[in-house]
Design a protein around this motif. Structure first.
Motif, mmCIF file in Angstrom:
data_model
loop_
_atom_site.group_PDB
_atom_site.id
_atom_site.type_symbol
_atom_site.label_atom_id
_atom_site.label_comp_id
_atom_site.label_asym_id
_atom_site.label_seq_id
_atom_site.Cartn_x
_atom_site.Cartn_y
_atom_site.Cartn_z
ATOM 1 N N SER A 48 43.097 35.580 35.109
ATOM 2 C CA SER A 48 42.146 35.089 36.115
ATOM 3 C C SER A 48 40.711 35.288 35.651
ATOM 4 C CB SER A 48 42.351 35.819 37.438
ATOM 5 O OG SER A 48 43.614 35.527 37.952
ATOM 6 N N GLN A 97 44.937 30.920 43.344
ATOM 7 C CA GLN A 97 46.318 31.363 43.482
ATOM 8 C C GLN A 97 46.856 31.276 44.911
ATOM 9 O OE1 GLN A 97 47.038 35.098 41.627
ATOM 10 N NE2 GLN A 97 49.132 35.213 42.349
ATOM 11 N N ASP A 179 44.765 28.485 38.668
ATOM 12 C CA ASP A 179 45.142 29.896 38.562
ATOM 13 C C ASP A 179 46.370 30.170 39.422
ATOM 14 O OD1 ASP A 179 45.321 32.572 38.253
ATOM 15 O OD2 ASP A 179 43.307 33.049 38.981
ATOM 16 N N GLU A 180 47.531 30.139 38.816
ATOM 17 C CA GLU A 180 48.796 30.363 39.516
ATOM 18 C C GLU A 180 48.860 29.605 40.830
ATOM 19 O OE1 GLU A 180 50.623 34.006 39.056
ATOM 20 O OE2 GLU A 180 48.915 35.027 38.138
HETATM 21 MG MG LIG Z 1 45.192 36.429 38.409
#
Ligand SMILES: [Mg+2]
Ligand SMILES: Nc1ncnc2c1ncn2[C@@H]1O[C@H](COP(=O)(O)OP(=O)(O)OP(=O)(O)O)[C@@H](O)[C@H]1O
Ligand code: SF4
Lengths: 325, 324
Positions: A48, A97, A179-180
């Motif tokens: 991240s 995320q 990011d995810e």
């Molecule tokens: Mg992360």
């Protein structure tokens, strides 16, 4: 293929009271137009922070201390904030995320989309609204006109992530950092979103950095893979080659810990030990304490070196040796 | 939305009933109602007549019903001192207290919000440290002392502002208000600042912690990742979120500001309810005290209700859940 992003020796450190946390410590990679790079690694490996460094959103006490972030030839690390802001959400977009947390709970979806359009283009509100509606439709949200007037909490998690993706797509960016983005979603929705994003990258030429710790997602989606460990890339290369024949013991360990159809019934192999604290990294290879192949030689920090065409690995004893011996 | 409001109204009614029982028990059951409600100067005949009129010879529940019935008719007893209905006496003083309390609230918000915002956005700056140190003073300096200091500096030494009374008033809705005339405003300013001091500190701290908390939220980072200007991020994304706790607390504080304007009203001889209640306590004018208690209870209930409704207007999550 045209290079969209070239990161060279990026270092992002956090200057905490306890000491300097080297969250990103000499990361280099390249993403081309229309290419999907999967950035994988355990929790806390710096994925991240790498992503936020690229768009200049590292919060204090963190700071990009050195390195170059060449985006279409321009060094973002040296760009003044005002110009960086013109790129953010416009040429470079990011998806976070947790879809439950990325949309502002007290603002309607249309507000949050229209402001994004207006931040970068001088168009009328009506025009901006039409664009927002089209973007919602594009990511598969039914009756987008009505949904525009809704508040985030009226959407499910999957729908919220689609809204976030729609916002990221508003200006047809050249680079998306995800990011995810699907980790919090259930598997079916994850599959749908992955397919849509892949289609988009292919048709619009958008380069994509897909951050995840899920190797199966990377296998299905990415062209190239970069494996991070303790703030450094330990292995990178074309996704098929790396997953078929990992060179770094850590990559091999990651692959071994993924449940797979071929090895059904066999116990999953876990990587022994824990991620080291970034505050007290031992000298030499950061993976040493958990590595079965470690030797005296590993006390000297290995450099990332090319081993095969397009493949790089940061290890004194890569798994290649066995194959050769 | 309307279901939500209706439900809250019913709840408020319940609280009001509960409070009336408590006040009733406090006055009629625990204390000696003859002592409390009948003037000590009354002669024997008068006393007996009053005991009968108050129904003190009847069972407790019946007495309560009588009390409620009379209260509903606005009869909470007569002041011994002024020989006027206690309720009317208090209502006459209410505009003075209301404008003082509202003035203080407006000052608290106008001063506290920007300072808190600044301190939250630049927590390490010298300005922010100064603001926070000042807010500690605002919390800890006693109101009466600050009031006296204000009088000494601005009224006695500089002679800029008057130190006592309401000044000229003008009528609005049949009531007299100071804030409508320049002279009245100059009278209102100092007491309002004095009363606001504590609230300013409160608003500063609330805003600052709200800003710092909100700045860390993913949605603020996402707003920045969209390339929005810092002003838009601060004044739309952050501000709208901190407004919810600030409005709630400031609204709830309004009740206590009104209730506890006692000190400021005494220092500045501001002829409001607070000054009346102090005078009444000194004169043992019990019906006025009882009436004051009931009015304050009623006011707290109304304020809570209004704050709740306002809260639901500001926070879409509450609003929509309520309508289901
Ligand atoms: Mg992360
Ligand atoms: N504000 C901060 N202060 C100090 N250290 C930080 C801060 N933010 C991140 N770090 C450090 O940076 C390291 C990398 O964090 P990062 O969030 O990039 O990990 P990640 O790979 O994204 O993990 P995850 O899979 O859990 O999201 C962490 O070990 C953390 O200790
Ligand atoms: S350098 Fe040594 S310790 Fe590090 S991964 Fe390679 S073999 Fe293991």
């Amino acid at each position: 293929m045209e290079v969209t992003l070239e990161v060279r020796d990026l270092r992002t450190h956090f200057f905490t009271r306890a000491g300097v946390v080297k969250a990103v410590d000499g990361v280099s990679f390249t993403v081309r137009r229309g290419e999907v790079l999967g950035l994988v690694g355990e929790s806390g490996s710096g994925k991240s922070v790498t992503g936020f460094s690229l768009i200049g959103l590292v919060d204090p006490p963190g700071r990009v201390v050195s390195g170059r972030i060449l985006f279409q030839g321009r060094d973002l690390a040296a760009l003044p904030e005002a110009e960086m802001r013109r790129l953010r959400g416009n040429r470079i977009a990011m998806i976070f995320q947790d879809p439950m947390m990325t949309l502002n709970p007290v603002l309607r979806v249309d507000t949050q989309m229209i402001e994004t359009v207006l931040a970068h283009e001088k168009v009328s509100r009506a025009e901006a609204r039409a664009r927002a509606r089209d973007a919602l439709g594009m990511v598969g949200i039914p009756s987008p006109e009505e949904r525009l007037r809704a508040y985030p909490h009226q959407f499910s998690g999957g729908m919220r992530q689609r809204v976030a993706i729609a916002i990221a797509l508003l200006h047809r960016p050249d680079l998306i950092i995800a990011d995810e983005p699907t980790t919090a979603l259930d598997v079916t929705i994850q599959g749908q979103i992955l397919a849509e994003v892949q289609k988009l990258a292919a048709t619009t030429g958008t380069a994509l950095i897909w951050i995840t710790h899920d190797l199966s997602v990377v296998a299905g989606l990415a062209d190239a893979i970069a494996v991070m460990y303790a703030g450094r890339i330990v292995e990178q290369g074309p996704v098929g080659e790396v997953l078929d024949a990992p060179l770094h013991p850590y990559t091999a360990g990651l692959i071994g810990s993924v449940p797979s159809r071929n090895r059904r019934g066999a116990p999953l192999r876990q990587i022994p030990g824990m991620t080291p604290s970034l505050l007290h990294l031992p000298p030499g290879c950061a993976f040493r304490a958990r590595c079965a192949r470690a030797s005296e030689a590993c006390l000297e920090a290995p450099a990332l070196r090319p081993l095969a065409p397009g493949r790089e690995v940061r290890c004194v004893h890569p798994l290649l040796e066995e194959a050769q011996a | 939305m309307s279901v939500y409001v209706l439900r809250r109204l019913l709840q408020s009614l319940l609280v009001l009933v509960a409070m009336s029982v408590i006040v009733f028990i406090g006055v009629y059951a625990v204390g000696d109602p003859v002592e409390i409600l009948i003037s000590p100067d009354a002669d024997q005949l008068e006393r007996e007549r009053a005991i009968q009129a108050l129904g003190l010879d009847r069972p407790l529940w019946e007495q309560y019903l009588v009390f409620v019935q009379r209260a509903l008719q606005g009869d909470l007893g007569r002041s011994f001192v002024f020989n006027e209905p206690a309720l009317r006496l208090i209502l006459q003083k209410m505009p003075a207290t209301l404008e003082l309390a509202f003035g203080a609230m407006v000052i608290a918000i106008l001063v506290g919000l920007p300072l808190g915002l600044y301190a939250g956005l630049r927590p390490e700056s010298p300005g922010a440290r100064l603001i926070m140190a000042g807010s500690i003073l605002g919390f800890s300096l006693p109101t009466f002392w600050v009031g006296l200091m204000l009088i000494m500096v601005f009224a006695v030494q500089l002679g800029w502002l008057p130190s006592t009374g309401r000044g000229e008033t003008a009528a609005l809705f049949g009531l007299h208000w100071s804030f409508l005339t320049a002279n009245g405003l100059s009278h209102l300013l100092m007491p309002a600042i004095n009363l606001a001091l504590f609230k300013i500190s409160l608003v500063i701290r609330l805003t600052r912690s709200g800003v710092r908390e909100t700045m860390l939220m993913d949605y603020v980072k996402f707003a920045r990742a969209k390339g929005l200007s810092p002003a838009r991020v601060t004044f739309v994304h952050v501000f709208k979120n901190i407004l919810i706790p600030v409005v709630t607390v400031v609204g709830l504080e309004l009740g206590s500001t009104i209730a506890f304007s006692v000190v400021t009203e005494s220092v500045f001889a501001w002829p409001g309810m607070g000054k009346l209640i102090i005078d009444s306590i000194n004169a043992l004018d019990r019906p006025v005290i009882v009436a004051y208690l009931m009015i304050i209870v009623l006011m707290f209930i109304v304020i809570n209700l209004v704050v709740d409704i306002l809260y639901s207007v500001l926070d879409p999550r509450v609003r929509l859940e309520g309508s289901r």
